[in-house]
Scaffold this motif. Structure first.
Motif, mmCIF file in Angstrom:
data_model
loop_
_atom_site.group_PDB
_atom_site.id
_atom_site.type_symbol
_atom_site.label_atom_id
_atom_site.label_comp_id
_atom_site.label_asym_id
_atom_site.label_seq_id
_atom_site.Cartn_x
_atom_site.Cartn_y
_atom_site.Cartn_z
ATOM 1 N N GLN A 21 0.805 -1.224 0.000
ATOM 2 C CA GLN A 21 0.000 0.000 0.000
ATOM 3 C C GLN A 21 0.839 1.277 0.000
ATOM 4 O O GLN A 21 0.588 2.196 -0.763
ATOM 5 N N GLY A 22 1.880 1.294 0.867
ATOM 6 C CA GLY A 22 2.692 2.510 1.005
ATOM 7 C C GLY A 22 3.523 2.818 -0.241
ATOM 8 O O GLY A 22 4.104 3.902 -0.354
ATOM 9 N N SER A 287 -3.167 5.253 13.824
ATOM 10 C CA SER A 287 -3.033 4.204 12.805
ATOM 11 C C SER A 287 -1.558 3.884 12.615
ATOM 12 O O SER A 287 -0.717 4.781 12.576
ATOM 13 N N GLY A 289 -0.398 2.198 9.920
ATOM 14 C CA GLY A 289 -0.159 1.909 8.515
ATOM 15 C C GLY A 289 -0.654 0.545 8.080
ATOM 16 O O GLY A 289 -1.474 -0.087 8.757
ATOM 17 N N SER A 290 -0.115 0.081 6.951
ATOM 18 C CA SER A 290 -0.666 -1.122 6.321
ATOM 19 C C SER A 290 0.142 -2.379 6.602
ATOM 20 O O SER A 290 -0.310 -3.474 6.301
ATOM 21 N N VAL A 291 1.350 -2.249 7.164
ATOM 22 C CA VAL A 291 2.197 -3.446 7.320
ATOM 23 C C VAL A 291 2.632 -3.754 8.755
ATOM 24 O O VAL A 291 2.788 -4.914 9.114
ATOM 25 N N ALA A 348 -9.351 3.241 7.516
ATOM 26 C CA ALA A 348 -9.931 4.591 7.444
ATOM 27 C C ALA A 348 -9.696 5.232 6.075
ATOM 28 O O ALA A 348 -8.722 4.898 5.408
ATOM 29 N N GLY A 367 5.291 6.037 9.015
ATOM 30 C CA GLY A 367 5.429 5.667 7.601
ATOM 31 C C GLY A 367 5.499 6.971 6.805
ATOM 32 O O GLY A 367 4.896 7.978 7.209
ATOM 33 N N GLU A 373 1.111 13.081 4.667
ATOM 34 C CA GLU A 373 -0.329 13.408 4.691
ATOM 35 C C GLU A 373 -0.630 14.260 5.932
ATOM 36 O O GLU A 373 -1.419 15.197 5.884
HETATM 37 N N1 UDP Z 1 -3.981 4.276 5.020
HETATM 38 C C1 UDP Z 1 -5.332 4.414 4.805
HETATM 39 N N2 UDP Z 1 -6.179 4.004 5.783
HETATM 40 C C2 UDP Z 1 -5.770 3.495 6.968
HETATM 41 C C3 UDP Z 1 -4.367 3.370 7.191
HETATM 42 C C4 UDP Z 1 -3.508 3.784 6.191
HETATM 43 O O1 UDP Z 1 -5.759 4.880 3.752
HETATM 44 O O2 UDP Z 1 -6.608 3.123 7.794
HETATM 45 C C5 UDP Z 1 -3.061 4.707 3.953
HETATM 46 C C6 UDP Z 1 -2.373 6.008 4.331
HETATM 47 O O3 UDP Z 1 -3.152 7.113 3.923
HETATM 48 C C7 UDP Z 1 -1.043 5.908 3.593
HETATM 49 C C8 UDP Z 1 -0.796 4.416 3.465
HETATM 50 O O4 UDP Z 1 -2.023 3.756 3.786
HETATM 51 O O5 UDP Z 1 -1.157 6.497 2.298
HETATM 52 C C9 UDP Z 1 0.255 3.907 4.432
HETATM 53 O O6 UDP Z 1 1.505 4.264 3.967
HETATM 54 P P1 UDP Z 1 2.700 4.611 4.956
HETATM 55 O O7 UDP Z 1 3.876 4.940 4.108
HETATM 56 O O8 UDP Z 1 2.297 5.642 5.930
HETATM 57 O O9 UDP Z 1 2.916 3.289 5.787
HETATM 58 P P2 UDP Z 1 3.133 1.747 5.382
HETATM 59 O O10 UDP Z 1 1.775 1.160 5.299
HETATM 60 O O11 UDP Z 1 3.872 1.695 4.071
HETATM 61 O O12 UDP Z 1 3.920 1.211 6.535
#
Ligand code: UDP
Length: 467
Positions: A21-22, A287, A289-291, A348, A367, A373
């Motif tokens: 996702q990131g 939050s 993040g995604s991982v 979210a 992240g 953001e």
């Molecule tokens: N994100 C989202 N909803 C959530 C959590 C994360 O849309 O509930 C999106 C967030 O906006 C960002 C991405 O997932 O664009 C996470 O990227 P980031 O580089 O912050 O962290 P990673 O997931 O790569 O560790």
């Protein structure tokens, strides 16, 4: 400034994100911005974490063979996944498929379709770069972390030579004077991995791919990382004449709002209605993040830290957030304790949440996308970095940009409560909020006409069209 006909594009680009996702988010945001400037867009992707073509009607999508996805899904940790993905693309059978996919795009150019100018790929995807170069296709890299982290990743020889690494208990607080404001504890130390060599190999990939490219695109902006960007620009140019384009925050460089279009999970939009009912600046958004995955003990401490803080919060608990557990369950008694002031959701609409007037702080894993953001919306951060580039970003949030609080040690409810109070309460967090406001203004200026990211983006489009 070059501008081309959007309806009959003469030129096109192919893009290949790392399938997380990131990394998918900034790559597709970049694709959206290039599409608005009249370039035809083809997204190459794995079937693992494939983007949804229906959300990007203007783009073409080409799935790379299933075997690549198998490699990604079956390998457990993140670093091993990236190395396995590179190895897969370089393996003879799959290299041929990847080559075929790119070659067919080249052939289309000859059949009157838009001319393929280049492949833009994630900076860790060296294997795919080799395939493209073999076909004579120029490549550009997209660096999805900060310029400071990019610079740190390129400095590992120095960090070992000067004895900063491997990190030892006694030097964790030592400032890395070549990379201020970093301290040894902010460096990602490959020695903590099962194989230090594997960690170093990954770090070297980004440098190698950048050095062999025709341009490095970084998701950051001049006013945020002026010194670090100058260093990166000078090094890449002096090294192999590679130009750098700082065009972030990427989620704001296209005029079409990319909110939600690049998501892999279903967003729970009920949180927006809930936020509408909260007081301005009162809610802490949480939050990781995604991982990132946390232990069950840490999860319990986070929950009770939030409860004990007494502040309203919106908490993203991904189903796979807690290690060793299929689906995270909130501690007994927690929901009762936070009734009326806490909301827990699985995913979210983050950019929309951060833009909401009820949000007063963001507890993040640091992240890079989340950090940018938050900066763009002027939301102060509570940073709990876990791994890799997040460690350095957390330090920058507290020491360089002074728009947040760094929560470094093990997550413990008492420390969490104290950090939340510092961030969210009127007097304690005043300076932090002022800094956040000032950076927000700078972030907005840089993407407006004449702003630094907008100018670099114009240069990038010209550069692509010249390839
Ligand atoms: N994100 C989202 N909803 C959530 C959590 C994360 O849309 O509930 C999106 C967030 O906006 C960002 C991405 O997932 O664009 C996470 O990227 P980031 O580089 O912050 O962290 P990673 O997931 O790569 O560790």
């Amino acid at each position: 400034m070059a501008r081309v006909d959007r309806h009959r594009p003469a030129a096109g680009v192919a893009l290949f994100p790392l399938p997380f996702q990131g990394h998918i988010n900034p790559m597709l945001q970049l694709a959206g911005a290039l599409h608005e400037r009249g370039l035809a867009i083809t997204v190459l992707h794995t079937t693992f974490n494939a983007p949804d073509p229906a959300r990007h009607p203007g783009f073409s999508f080409v799935a790379l063979p299933d075997a690549i996805s198998d490699v990604v899904t079956t390998t457990k940790d993140g670093i091993a996944k990236i190395l396995a993905l590179n190895a897969a693309v370089e393996a003879p059978a799959l290299a041929e498929c990847a080559r075929d996919a790119l070659a067919s795009l080249l052939n289309k150019s000859e059949e009157g379709e838009p001319r393929l100018t280049c492949l833009i790929l994630d900076c860790t995807l060296t294997g795919m770069q080799k395939v493209a170069v073999g076909l004579g296709i120029p490549t550009l890299i997209l660096q999805t972390c900060s310029a400071a982290c990019f610079r740190m990743f390129r400095s590992y020889d120095m960090l070992y030579e000067k004895g900063y690494l491997p990190a030892e208990e006694s030097n964790l607080l030592l400032p890395v004077k070549e990379l201020p404001p970093l301290q040894v504890r902010d460096l990602f130390d490959p020695s903590i991995l099962p194989s230090k060599e594997i960690g170093l190999k990954l770090l070297n990939l980004a440098s190698e791919t950048a050095a062999n490219s025709c341009g490095a695109i970084i998701n950051t902006f001049q006013a945020l990382e002026s010194h670090e960007l100058t260093a990166v620009r000078d090094e890449l140019l002096a090294d192999k004449g590679v130009p750098t384009f700082a065009i972030g925050p990427l989620h704001k460089i296209a005029s079409i709002d990319s909110v939600g279009t690049t998501r892999l999970c279903n967003q729970d939009r009920s949180c927006i209605e809930w936020l509408d009912m909260q007081d301005p600046g009162s809610v802490l958004y949480v939050s990781f993040g995604s991982v990132v995955r946390i232990t069950e003990d840490e999860f319990t401490e986070v929950a009770w830290g939030l409860a004990d803080s007494g502040k309203p919060f919106l908490w993203v608990v991904r189903h796979d957030l807690v290690l060793g557990v299929e689906k995270a369950e909130l501690p007994l008694g927690f929901e009762c304790a936070v009734e009326g002031r806490g909301k827990v959701i699985e995913w979210a609409p983050q950019q929309e949440v951060l833009a909401h007037s009820a949000i007063g702080g963001f507890w993040t894993h640091s992240g890079w996308n989340s950090t940018l953001e938050s900066i763009y919306e002027g939301v102060p951060m509570l940073s709990s970095p876990y791994v890799g580039d997040q460690l350095a970003t957390g330090r920058y949030v507290e020491d360089a940009w002074k728009m947040g609080v760094l929560l470094e040690s093990l997550l413990e409810r008492g420390k969490i409560k104290k950090a939340i109070t510092t961030l969210m309460e009127a007097n304690d967090g005043l300076e932090i909020r002022e800094r956040a406001k000032s950076l927000k203004e700078k972030a907005r200026l840089c993407v407006q006409s004449g702003g630094s990211s907008r100018r670099d983006f114009d240069r990038l489009v010209d550069h692509i069209l010249s390839l």
